[in-house]
Write a protein that holds these residues in place. Structure first.
Motif, PDB file in Angstrom:
ATOM      1  N   GLU A  23      43.768  35.578  44.668  1.00 20.11           N
ATOM      2  CA  GLU A  23      44.963  34.688  44.880  1.00 20.11           C
ATOM      3  C   GLU A  23      46.081  35.801  44.659  1.00 20.11           C
ATOM      4  OE1 GLU A  23      46.289  33.119  41.256  1.00 20.11           O
ATOM      5  OE2 GLU A  23      45.539  34.419  39.939  1.00 20.11           O
ATOM      6  N   ASP A  25      49.407  36.515  43.251  1.00 19.25           N
ATOM      7  CA  ASP A  25      50.424  36.241  42.404  1.00 19.25           C
ATOM      8  C   ASP A  25      51.586  37.174  42.489  1.00 19.25           C
ATOM      9  OD1 ASP A  25      49.195  38.649  41.616  1.00 19.25           O
ATOM     10  OD2 ASP A  25      48.168  38.114  39.946  1.00 19.25           O
ATOM     11  N   LYS A  26      52.612  36.919  41.437  1.00 18.58           N
ATOM     12  CA  LYS A  26      53.730  37.646  41.736  1.00 18.58           C
ATOM     13  C   LYS A  26      53.586  39.236  41.729  1.00 18.58           C
ATOM     14  CE  LYS A  26      57.931  37.902  38.836  1.00 18.58           C
ATOM     15  NZ  LYS A  26      58.197  39.418  38.388  1.00 18.58           N
ATOM     16  N   LYS A  27      52.505  39.794  40.842  1.00 15.05           N
ATOM     17  CA  LYS A  27      52.256  41.384  41.296  1.00 15.05           C
ATOM     18  C   LYS A  27      51.988  41.634  42.643  1.00 15.05           C
ATOM     19  CE  LYS A  27      49.808  44.625  38.517  1.00 15.05           C
ATOM     20  NZ  LYS A  27      48.560  44.794  37.917  1.00 15.05           N
ATOM     21  N   THR A  28      51.002  40.584  43.068  1.00 16.31           N
ATOM     22  CA  THR A  28      50.561  40.915  44.488  1.00 16.31           C
ATOM     23  C   THR A  28      51.658  40.838  45.515  1.00 16.31           C
ATOM     24  OG1 THR A  28      48.297  39.869  43.807  1.00 16.31           O
ATOM     25  CG2 THR A  28      48.663  40.356  46.298  1.00 16.31           C
TER      26      THR A  28
END
Ligand code: NI
Length: 161
Positions: A23, A25-28
């Protein structure tokens, strides 16, 4: 925006196999933005996540003249390849060097974009080379393994990826 440190040849992280992204996410998302910034800052035409020390299957590429059209590919897989091209190749992880590498002249790639929508990307010549080079990074493969006749010093500015 942040410029990340590019890992150089000899750093073990570059020889590891990156993990599939499940997924975004914000970090990705931050990672992807930083990879694009770092690629442009370093003057490359492509960058793979392991080059900034993150073992995720993400690559960014921009072979456009203007350098303002980044393509983000998550979990990329080569579906088709055709033909052959032999030419010089460089890598941001191996600054100042080039080597002669034979690659397919055409590839078609399946991947996911930042919204995890499946996309297809195809390219010839430099784009095909960049796709193959960056996908190799996700499998821990660096171009010197494929270079004929070893590496040479860059004499003038050449494309690095
Ligand atoms: Ni590279």
């Amino acid at each position: 925006m942040a410029i990340r440190n590019i890992r150089e040849y000899g750093d073990k992280v570059l020889n590891k196999i990156s993990k599939e992204v499940k997924e975004v996410d914000k970090k990705t998302r931050e990672l992807i933005e930083d990879m694009i910034d770092t690629m442009y800052y370093a003057g490359g035409v492509g960058l793979a996540a392991p080059q900034v020390g993150v073992l995720k299957r993400i690559i960014v590429i921009d072979v456009s003249e203007e350098g303002n059209n980044p393509i983000v590919l998550i979990n990329p897989e080569i579906l088709e390849s055709e033909g052959e091209q032999t030419g010089d190749e460089g890598c941001l992880s191996i600054p100042g060097k080039v080597g002669t590498v034979t690659r397919p002249n055409y590839v078609k790639v399946k991947a996911f974009n930042e919204n995890m929508e499946e996309i297809r990307v195809e390219g010839t010549e430099l784009m095909a080379r960049a796709l193959c080079h960056e996908i190799d990074h996700l499998n821990g493969i660096l171009y010197p393994e494929k270079a004929e006749g070893g590496l040479r010093d860059v004499t003038e500015e050449e494309d690095e990826g």
